[in-house]
Enzyme design. Structure first.
Site, short mmCIF file in Angstrom:
data_model
loop_
_atom_site.label_atom_id
_atom_site.label_comp_id
_atom_site.label_asym_id
_atom_site.label_seq_id
_atom_site.Cartn_x
_atom_site.Cartn_y
_atom_site.Cartn_z
N ASN A 50 -34.04 4.37 -7.35
CA ASN A 50 -34.97 3.68 -6.45
C ASN A 50 -34.92 4.43 -5.13
O ASN A 50 -34.02 4.22 -4.33
CB ASN A 50 -34.54 2.22 -6.29
N GLU A 106 -35.60 -6.38 -1.34
CA GLU A 106 -36.24 -5.97 -0.08
C GLU A 106 -37.69 -6.44 -0.04
O GLU A 106 -38.22 -6.78 1.02
CB GLU A 106 -36.14 -4.44 0.10
N GLU A 144 -29.03 -7.30 -8.93
CA GLU A 144 -28.66 -6.62 -7.69
C GLU A 144 -28.23 -7.65 -6.65
O GLU A 144 -29.07 -8.23 -5.96
CB GLU A 144 -29.86 -5.85 -7.14
N GLY A 196 -29.40 4.61 -2.57
CA GLY A 196 -28.91 5.75 -1.78
C GLY A 196 -28.43 6.94 -2.60
O GLY A 196 -28.83 8.09 -2.33
P1 PGA Z 1 -28.26 1.04 -3.09
O1 PGA Z 1 -29.67 0.33 -3.44
O2 PGA Z 1 -27.82 1.76 -4.32
O3 PGA Z 1 -28.56 1.96 -1.95
O4 PGA Z 1 -27.32 -0.05 -2.74
C1 PGA Z 1 -29.89 -0.25 -4.69
C2 PGA Z 1 -31.27 -0.87 -4.74
O5 PGA Z 1 -31.71 -1.43 -3.73
O6 PGA Z 1 -31.95 -0.84 -5.78
#
Ligand code: PGA
Length: 258
Positions: free
Chosen positions: A9, A99, A169, A237
């Protein structure tokens, strides 16, 4: 047998030059993926066609959009529809990311509409769920996530939900560097598979790929993905660094659980 999935992502990151380089670096890697393992790249809309072209002919690699609108078409300036994604050959779409829920006011009801449109237009949804920190601290995460599932995907027919991807998540683990422990991940994934089994039966529940997301890194992917009910990850990330995402791809279980 269900799929093991390494899903990236990218969120709102990368210029086109950076995006091209990242895909080229990934494509230059050798992963020896077997028939049950796939890689899905959730990349920004402007680069979807470019990515499709670069992935052309690469078995096991797919492109995902990170969102789409909950109406079929119409006067929604700036929005992208399921039909548009279908028309450029996109395979997957990430729906209900925390988000989107937090910054763009997406509700379970809107996400249910998106799920329906995605299926109608032949896009495979990666449905995201997960609890915020306060819910985890109160110990009511199972109830919270059950409600998200019930209100967003449990209206689907058995044939529609079969083989779907769900990403658990926990919001407190996203972009924070604070990963759920492998025990916490397994416990929630087992709970999710259990409620799917109660509603649709064990056979269907065992076809659902349940990905873990939230600070998945090259260093923790193997222990997380090694859990019986963790079928890969949705990675933010760490998916922006080709070598790190490559290690995460290699951490997929080669023999998925039945
Ligand atoms: P992250 O994000 O690996 O940066 O924690 C995961 C996501 O939001 O799908």
């Amino acid at each position: 047998m269900r799929k093991e999935i390494a899903a990236a992502n990218w969120k709102m990151n990368c210029t086109v030059t950076q995006a091209e380089a990242l895909i080229d670096d990934l494509m230059a890697q050798e992963h020896h993926l077997n028939a049950h393992c796939i890689v899905v790249l959730g990349i920004p809309y402007p680069y979807l066609v470019m990515a499709q072209e670069r992935l052309h002919g690469k078995d096991s690699y797919y492109v995902a959009a990170q969102n789409m609108h909950h109406e079929e078409n119409g006067a929604y300036t700036g929005e992208i529809s399921a039909g548009m994604l279908n028309s450029i050959g996109v395979d997957y779409v990430i729906l209900g990311h925390s988000e989107r829920r937090e910054y763009f006011g997406e509700t379970n009801e809107m996400i249910a509409k998106k799920i329906n449109l995605a299926i109608q237009y032949g896009l495979a949804p990666i449905f995201c769920c997960g609890e915020p920190l306060a819910i985890r601290e109160a110990g009511t995460q199972n109830e919270y996530v059950t409600k998200q599932m019930e209100e967003s995907i449990f209206h689907l027919s058995p044939s529609q939900i079969r083989g779907m991807a769900v990403a658990y998540e926990p919001v407190w683990a996203i972009g924070t560097g604070k990963t759920a422990t492998e025990e916490q991940a397994q416990e929630m994934h087992l709970h999710l598979r259990g409620i799917i089994a109660t509603k649709y039966g064990t056979e269907i529940a065992n076809t659902i790929s349940i990905l873990y997301g939230g600070s998945v890194k090259a260093s923790n992917a193997k222990s997380l993905f090694g859990q019986h009910d963790v079928d890969g990850g949705l990675v933010g990330g760490a998916s922006l660094v080709a070598a790190d995402f490559g290690s995460i791809i290699d951490a997929l279980k080669k023999d998925p659980a039945l």
